[in-house]
Design a protein around this motif. Structure first.
Motif, PDB file in Angstrom:
ATOM      1  N   GLN A  15       0.850  -1.187   0.000  1.00 55.37           N
ATOM      2  CA  GLN A  15       0.000   0.000   0.000  1.00 55.37           C
ATOM      3  C   GLN A  15       0.884   1.234   0.000  1.00 55.37           C
ATOM      4  O   GLN A  15       1.699   1.413   0.907  1.00 55.37           O
ATOM      5  CB  GLN A  15      -0.920   0.036   1.222  1.00 55.37           C
ATOM      6  CG  GLN A  15      -1.842   1.261   1.242  1.00 55.37           C
ATOM      7  CD  GLN A  15      -2.645   1.408   2.519  1.00 55.37           C
ATOM      8  OE1 GLN A  15      -2.380   0.725   3.504  1.00 55.37           O
ATOM      9  NE2 GLN A  15      -3.635   2.297   2.503  1.00 55.37           N
ATOM     10  N   GLN A  16       0.715   2.076  -1.032  1.00 54.69           N
ATOM     11  CA  GLN A  16       1.460   3.322  -1.138  1.00 54.69           C
ATOM     12  C   GLN A  16       2.970   3.103  -0.980  1.00 54.69           C
ATOM     13  O   GLN A  16       3.663   3.850  -0.311  1.00 54.69           O
ATOM     14  CB  GLN A  16       0.944   4.329  -0.100  1.00 54.69           C
ATOM     15  CG  GLN A  16      -0.533   4.650  -0.258  1.00 54.69           C
ATOM     16  CD  GLN A  16      -1.086   5.435   0.914  1.00 54.69           C
ATOM     17  OE1 GLN A  16      -0.417   6.318   1.447  1.00 54.69           O
ATOM     18  NE2 GLN A  16      -2.302   5.133   1.329  1.00 54.69           N
TER      19      GLN A  16
ATOM     20  N   GLY B 206      -5.197  -6.192   6.447  1.00 60.93           N
ATOM     21  CA  GLY B 206      -6.332  -5.331   6.764  1.00 60.93           C
ATOM     22  C   GLY B 206      -6.160  -4.612   8.083  1.00 60.93           C
ATOM     23  O   GLY B 206      -6.572  -3.454   8.240  1.00 60.93           O
TER      24      GLY B 206
ATOM     25  N   ARG C 191      -3.452  -1.689   7.479  1.00 61.59           N
ATOM     26  CA  ARG C 191      -3.601  -0.742   6.383  1.00 61.59           C
ATOM     27  C   ARG C 191      -3.540   0.703   6.882  1.00 61.59           C
ATOM     28  O   ARG C 191      -3.920   1.020   8.003  1.00 61.59           O
ATOM     29  CB  ARG C 191      -4.912  -0.992   5.635  1.00 61.59           C
ATOM     30  CG  ARG C 191      -6.161  -0.706   6.432  1.00 61.59           C
ATOM     31  CD  ARG C 191      -7.381  -1.116   5.647  1.00 61.59           C
ATOM     32  NE  ARG C 191      -8.616  -0.890   6.386  1.00 61.59           N
ATOM     33  CZ  ARG C 191      -9.804  -1.294   5.995  1.00 61.59           C
ATOM     34  NH1 ARG C 191      -9.925  -1.953   4.854  1.00 61.59           N
ATOM     35  NH2 ARG C 191     -10.866  -1.033   6.718  1.00 61.59           N
TER      36      ARG C 191
ATOM     37  N   ASP D 152      -4.226   4.995   6.237  1.00 64.55           N
ATOM     38  CA  ASP D 152      -5.245   5.881   5.683  1.00 64.55           C
ATOM     39  C   ASP D 152      -4.906   6.209   4.235  1.00 64.55           C
ATOM     40  O   ASP D 152      -3.742   6.160   3.824  1.00 64.55           O
ATOM     41  CB  ASP D 152      -5.321   7.177   6.500  1.00 64.55           C
ATOM     42  CG  ASP D 152      -5.836   6.947   7.913  1.00 64.55           C
ATOM     43  OD1 ASP D 152      -6.547   5.945   8.126  1.00 64.55           O
ATOM     44  OD2 ASP D 152      -5.508   7.773   8.799  1.00 64.55           O
TER      45      ASP D 152
ATOM     46  N   GLY E 200      -5.974   2.684  -1.055  1.00 64.56           N
ATOM     47  CA  GLY E 200      -5.769   1.295  -0.657  1.00 64.56           C
ATOM     48  C   GLY E 200      -4.656   0.611  -1.430  1.00 64.56           C
ATOM     49  O   GLY E 200      -4.166   1.120  -2.446  1.00 64.56           O
ATOM     50  N   GLY E 201      -4.277  -0.558  -0.950  1.00 65.99           N
ATOM     51  CA  GLY E 201      -3.151  -1.278  -1.525  1.00 65.99           C
ATOM     52  C   GLY E 201      -3.558  -2.349  -2.521  1.00 65.99           C
ATOM     53  O   GLY E 201      -4.707  -2.407  -2.982  1.00 65.99           O
TER      54      GLY E 201
ATOM     55  N   GLY F 276      -9.486  -3.740   2.513  1.00 66.68           N
ATOM     56  CA  GLY F 276      -9.352  -2.386   1.997  1.00 66.68           C
ATOM     57  C   GLY F 276      -8.476  -2.266   0.775  1.00 66.68           C
ATOM     58  O   GLY F 276      -8.034  -1.154   0.428  1.00 66.68           O
ATOM     59  N   LEU F 277      -8.226  -3.375   0.073  1.00 65.81           N
ATOM     60  CA  LEU F 277      -7.378  -3.317  -1.119  1.00 65.81           C
ATOM     61  C   LEU F 277      -8.159  -2.793  -2.323  1.00 65.81           C
ATOM     62  O   LEU F 277      -9.389  -2.813  -2.355  1.00 65.81           O
ATOM     63  CB  LEU F 277      -6.814  -4.705  -1.431  1.00 65.81           C
ATOM     64  CG  LEU F 277      -5.974  -5.381  -0.337  1.00 65.81           C
ATOM     65  CD1 LEU F 277      -5.273  -6.605  -0.897  1.00 65.81           C
ATOM     66  CD2 LEU F 277      -4.990  -4.425   0.288  1.00 65.81           C
ATOM     67  N   ARG F 278      -7.413  -2.366  -3.309  1.00 63.71           N
ATOM     68  CA  ARG F 278      -8.015  -1.851  -4.536  1.00 63.71           C
ATOM     69  C   ARG F 278      -8.012  -2.871  -5.659  1.00 63.71           C
ATOM     70  O   ARG F 278      -8.713  -2.713  -6.655  1.00 63.71           O
ATOM     71  CB  ARG F 278      -7.261  -0.603  -4.992  1.00 63.71           C
ATOM     72  CG  ARG F 278      -7.227   0.491  -3.921  1.00 63.71           C
ATOM     73  CD  ARG F 278      -6.309   1.613  -4.334  1.00 63.71           C
ATOM     74  NE  ARG F 278      -6.835   2.313  -5.501  1.00 63.71           N
ATOM     75  CZ  ARG F 278      -6.092   3.002  -6.353  1.00 63.71           C
ATOM     76  NH1 ARG F 278      -4.770   3.045  -6.199  1.00 63.71           N
ATOM     77  NH2 ARG F 278      -6.639   3.625  -7.370  1.00 63.71           N
TER      78      ARG F 278
END
Length: 286
Positions: A182-183, A203, A206, A208, A211-212, A243-245
């Motif tokens: 993530q990022q 999760g 993660r 803010d 998302g990863g 919360g992943l993309r």
């Protein structure tokens, strides 16, 4: 009338968990093969195997497993479905399994890839031809490119590039096949716990903001006749919950278990599914 040489080779399936063993059996039968399944106790679901000729055996009963496959005329073997690696104390090997362990040697204490390669070698020495599930269920092999309505943006592609670097290092050390980024930050890497547990951990960690992504690749030295990366609808749902993309995986070397359900789950959650072409790793993702 076909003679014996023209008859399709009978397929034995050593089954772990999930639906894939039954999918392999159905595809083999559709191709005219006879099928026999050995379900591994504690991993294979008897309800999934119920429609097929099968028996359940504990993983340490290697002698009985091999004898059953021979008694049912199996010539080709597929090993499919997740199996948690047991400790040697839990294995309780029968006499034949103890002999096989001696032949496997130090690989029994190596990573999963080393162990599976040794198991395949021993099964081959026992007269079976071990083949990959992808030879039977070709339609389940992930193609390259974006498979969903949503495509990865520049940030997602940067995270995928980082994930490829990390997954390669993990695979080279025979540790795992995947990671979550993530990022630019590596939230989790896959080891013995498996993908779902890794996603649950990611999760909780993660950050803010954007998302990863999950990245899964075949290990560099992996024998692709066993333990190919597998993405199923549950994997997609767990990725969404974390919360992943999106999910990126090696094209033509990843099994999409129930592809339509995977695509439906991803599209419903607004996630992308991306098949990575191994030939473009260096040029496109660094």
């Amino acid at each position: 009338m076909k003679n014996q040489a023209e008859m399709p080779r009978r397929l034995g399936i050593i089954a772990g968990g999930g639906l894939l063993p039954a999918q392999v059996a159905a595809a083999a039968r559709a191709a005219g093969r006879r099928v026999f399944i050995v379900g591994l106790d504690g991993f294979a679901d008897p309800a999934v195997l119920a429609a097929w000729p099968h028996e359940m055996r504990r993983i340490g009963a290697a002698g009985r497993i091999i004898a059953s496959l021979r008694e049912h005329g199996c010539q080709d073997l597929v090993m499919i479905g997740p199996v948690r690696r047991p400790s040697l104390l839990d294995l309780r090997p029968d006499a034949e399994a103890a002999k096989l362990l001696a032949r496997i040697g130090r690989a029994a204490f190596a990573g999963d890839d080393g162990l599976l390669a040794a198991v395949i070698r021993v099964l081959t020495e026992e007269g079976f031809r071990v083949i990959g599930a992808q030879e039977i269920i070709r339609e389940a092999v992930a193609p390259s490119g974006v498979l969903t309505a949503v495509a990865p943006d520049a940030q997602a592609m940067a995270d995928i590039g980082r994930g490829i670097q990390v997954a390669r290092l993990l695979g080279s050390a025979d540790v795992g096949q995947g990671c979550v980024v993530q990022q630019g930050l590596v939230l989790a890497v896959e080891a013995i716990e498996g993908t779902d547990a890794m996603l649950a951990r990611a999760g909780m960690l993660r950050r803010d903001g954007i998302g990863g992504v999950l990245v899964k690749l075949v290990k560099p030295a992996q024998d692709t006749r066993a333990d190919l990366p597998t993405i199923g609808p549950q994997t997609v749902r767990h990725a969404a919950a974390a919360g992943l993309r999106g999910l990126a995986f090696e094209a033509r070397a990843t099994i999409l278990a129930d592809r339509e359900a995977c695509l439906a789950a991803a599209n419903a959650a607004g996630l992308f599914l991306l098949g990575l072409d191994p030939g473009t790793y260096e040029g496109d993702f660094q």
